[in-house]
Enzyme design. Sequence first.
Site, PDB file in Angstrom:
ATOM      1  CE1 TYR A  48     -15.775 114.112  79.782  1.00  0.00           C
ATOM      2  CE2 TYR A  48     -14.614 115.464  78.181  1.00  0.00           C
ATOM      3  CZ  TYR A  48     -14.594 114.590  79.252  1.00  0.00           C
ATOM      4  OH  TYR A  48     -13.395 114.197  79.788  1.00  0.00           O
TER       5      TYR A  48
ATOM      6  CD  GLN B   3     -13.273 107.822  83.511  1.00  0.00           C
ATOM      7  OE1 GLN B   3     -13.080 107.328  82.401  1.00  0.00           O
ATOM      8  NE2 GLN B   3     -12.325 108.468  84.177  1.00  0.00           N
TER       9      GLN B   3
ATOM     10  CG  ASN C  89      -9.711 111.967  75.402  1.00  0.00           C
ATOM     11  OD1 ASN C  89     -10.723 111.263  75.286  1.00  0.00           O
ATOM     12  ND2 ASN C  89      -8.963 111.958  76.484  1.00  0.00           N
TER      13      ASN C  89
ATOM     14  CB  SER D 124      -8.878 121.937  66.050  1.00  0.00           C
ATOM     15  OG  SER D 124      -9.689 123.035  65.764  1.00  0.00           O
TER      16      SER D 124
ATOM     17  CD  GLN E 170      -7.697 125.442  63.935  1.00  0.00           C
ATOM     18  OE1 GLN E 170      -8.084 126.588  64.062  1.00  0.00           O
ATOM     19  NE2 GLN E 170      -8.280 124.425  64.522  1.00  0.00           N
TER      20      GLN E 170
ATOM     21  CG  HIS F 100      -6.192 123.712  68.956  1.00  0.00           C
ATOM     22  ND1 HIS F 100      -6.905 123.865  70.109  1.00  0.00           N
ATOM     23  CD2 HIS F 100      -6.613 124.700  68.125  1.00  0.00           C
ATOM     24  CE1 HIS F 100      -7.736 124.892  69.986  1.00  0.00           C
ATOM     25  NE2 HIS F 100      -7.571 125.419  68.785  1.00  0.00           N
TER      26      HIS F 100
ATOM     27  CD  GLU G 119     -12.886 122.341  64.184  1.00  0.00           C
ATOM     28  OE1 GLU G 119     -11.657 122.208  63.991  1.00  0.00           O
ATOM     29  OE2 GLU G 119     -13.395 122.370  65.323  1.00  0.00           O
ATOM     30  CG  HIS G 120     -12.228 126.445  62.193  1.00  0.00           C
ATOM     31  ND1 HIS G 120     -11.562 125.483  62.921  1.00  0.00           N
ATOM     32  CD2 HIS G 120     -13.033 127.105  63.070  1.00  0.00           C
ATOM     33  CE1 HIS G 120     -11.947 125.552  64.183  1.00  0.00           C
ATOM     34  NE2 HIS G 120     -12.840 126.519  64.315  1.00  0.00           N
TER      35      HIS G 120
ATOM     36  CG  ASP H 209     -11.142 129.310  67.754  1.00  0.00           C
ATOM     37  OD1 ASP H 209     -11.912 128.508  67.179  1.00  0.00           O
ATOM     38  OD2 ASP H 209      -9.970 129.517  67.397  1.00  0.00           O
TER      39      ASP H 209
ATOM     40  CD  GLU I  90     -46.405  99.398  52.637  1.00  0.00           C
ATOM     41  OE1 GLU I  90     -46.420  99.436  53.884  1.00  0.00           O
ATOM     42  OE2 GLU I  90     -45.746 100.175  51.930  1.00  0.00           O
TER      43      GLU I  90
ATOM     44  CG  HIS J 290     -51.933  99.685  59.327  1.00  0.00           C
ATOM     45  ND1 HIS J 290     -51.487  98.579  60.007  1.00  0.00           N
ATOM     46  CD2 HIS J 290     -51.029 100.668  59.589  1.00  0.00           C
ATOM     47  CE1 HIS J 290     -50.354  98.875  60.640  1.00  0.00           C
ATOM     48  NE2 HIS J 290     -50.052 100.144  60.411  1.00  0.00           N
TER      49      HIS J 290
END
Lengths: 414, 414
Positions: free
Chosen positions: A127, A189, A212, A235, A257, A260, A312-313, A346, A400, A405
């Site tokens: 995506y 979707q 998103n 971010s 940063q 964003h 994240e960073h 980035d 067991e 087995h």
Amino acid sequence: MVVRLDARRMNPREVVRRLRRPKGFLSREVRSAVRRVVEDVRERGDEALLEYAERFDGVRPDPLRVPPEEIARARDSLPEEIAEAFRASAANVRRFHERELDLSWELELAGARLGQRVRPLRRAGIYVPGGHGAYPSTLVMTAVPAQVAGVKELCVCTPPGPDGRPNQRMLAVAGLLGVEEVYAAGGAQAVAAMAFGTESIRKVDKIVGPGNDYVTAAKLEVFGEVGIDAPQGPSELLVIADGTARPEWVALDLMAQAEHLSGASSVLLTPSGDLAGRVEPLLSGRPAEHVTLVLVRDLDQAVELANLYAPEHAHLFCAGAEALLERVEAAGLVAVGDTSPVALSDYAAGPSHALPTGGTALWASALGTHDFLVRINHMRFSREGLGSIGPHVERLAHLEGFENHAASVRVRLE
Amino acid sequence: MVVRLDARRMNPREVVRRLRRPKGFLSREVRSAVRRVVEDVRERGDEALLEYAERFDGVRPDPLRVPPEEIARARDSLPEEIAEAFRASAANVRRFHERELDLSWELELAGARLGQRVRPLRRAGIYVPGGHGAYPSTLVMTAVPAQVAGVKELCVCTPPGPDGRPNQRMLAVAGLLGVEEVYAAGGAQAVAAMAFGTESIRKVDKIVGPGNDYVTAAKLEVFGEVGIDAPQGPSELLVIADGTARPEWVALDLMAQAEHLSGASSVLLTPSGDLAGRVEPLLSGRPAEHVTLVLVRDLDQAVELANLYAPEHAHLFCAGAEALLERVEAAGLVAVGDTSPVALSDYAAGPSHALPTGGTALWASALGTHDFLVRINHMRFSREGLGSIGPHVERLAHLEGFENHAASVRVRLE
């Protein structure tokens, strides 16, 4: 405007609680809205996909799949300077991930040969977000690790613009990378279509890539039916800087940063009140609302907070930065030193910019080849190997209550 | 009783559709029941956890956390033969996963040093199922890879028996492995407790381990808040055998898998009608209801079907088995040859028995050290490195409309 926080005497968990942004994709409202979309696309396929495109993107893309000529045309119309930049980016991302790639191996244990075959996924869905902006760099950062892993089929979904077509720069990058299967489909979707398959979009094995809150919630919703990577939210950057850092550079990194917007978060941890004081007036506009300046006792407290926050960073902008890196336990990407702005990663440094956010770096990693591989364990025992391990296995199987087995081993020992 | 299927002229997808069992943990009923439990434990902590224990396990465990003396006592009361079997198992699992373990690395690119630090999770939660039976072997198969990865804190939850205490064999194994933190807590409520934390159980970073549909659905529900491994459902075995295979051994392997009951599935794919005919009368009792005998044209069709079905376990029991292994693209574990019954890997061969089921082997792998690691990417650029990549980054940042990103690079080039 800019938030200032004096953390020198605060409980570290309280500091992190104040810094943390909510994860919208976990909200009950988003999850149940998305659940309906996913179920609908699962049941009605393309028809539902197109209805949601009309409702959310204002357009019914026709055709859904971008024809090869459209990709080639977009690629050919890319200014040479830009094409060169993308090629340089892809080359670095490729080299980084070639080094990362796990390999198959075998191991001899007493009377047995065991091993792990590392295999690429057969079909991965990617995506690539669009909408407000277009992020062709995200296609580089997701498709190249998949290609290095050896994935044969890449299925890319990205939202249509008002004209019903994906962003042309995005298509150009698909052309540069040799990605042939691109759909003008976005949102929850598109995720549902890749997860269950529709008349136009064939089901994939795993879906990766940022989006998103609705896209991310949809990935969580279809997990189990297909694989997904770790959820990625807004971010974040956490800068640890001392009095040696240049205020202008720190301020620009924080602003980069923060630009964003939509939930983004820039945090400066510094023991230097002087640095914080000189950075603050350099922050301006809407991004400045996303910046928090935190005064800490010392670099030790800064690392403690960083490891709880799991950004994240992270950017280490201080004396002894390399030694500090060794103490970072949770972060997606760490930039070290003053000539390593996070913006490099980035776009072109090599590591993927698809990174764990919102504290998920406690358990998740940057997107990489490992997201596009499976490991098939295998074993073969000689008669001797079976003889030495078999009696143990019989005992444990009895313990067991699994008599067949035990019998399946015993019959071979007789 | 036993299902027979002649697949020689069937469409492969149709064959797989007939073999596939439903994934109960994805059902809407299970998911919404679990959602209520999870929310409740999140809000009310131990109080809710104990109420659900009373409702589902019929008991309020007191204390929730198993005292060290109880673990030591269980360990000391283990018959020496059984203790030895568990130690042999743990030793093999440890050696296999030591070989698997990923290591940190660095890479020099023109003017830059990039790398990946591989770090253990700090705190992992392990669910070990109980209830109908007790599966101390599952603790070996999950805790040992975590220990090899270097996880310091392991938090184990396992359901209480009617006396309010976990299974004593399970506690004994905890003692053998040096696992100190064990709670008498099971079901979706235990997963929620580990994900959000309660007064008694501190929040973990990631939850792994198999469980029933409710446990698995709860893991899916909390994913994002914490990490989880891939969902694991009922157990499966797919045997590919030709006329050279011994019917008695094949039958016992199928019966062994099928005796897990509750959704378990054993499939034989064979081009030999004679083998199928001789295996069938050896299958009996309730397990036999979980076996499907499939007649295929040849081994090529068998591999094609296996790769679509993506079984948890595969057993190659035929001429040219090693060559066939190279063509397997999706399976959790593959046993090769006639002296390698899958039961060995269930208990002691080395690979973990926590494996992808229900077709998730298309995108998921056996539990391993990789489930207990994060990768922290890092970078530092020299002035030269910045000079060579910086202009490309500036161009791409402009293209995507991120002017502060571009500026954060440009200011360092001036």
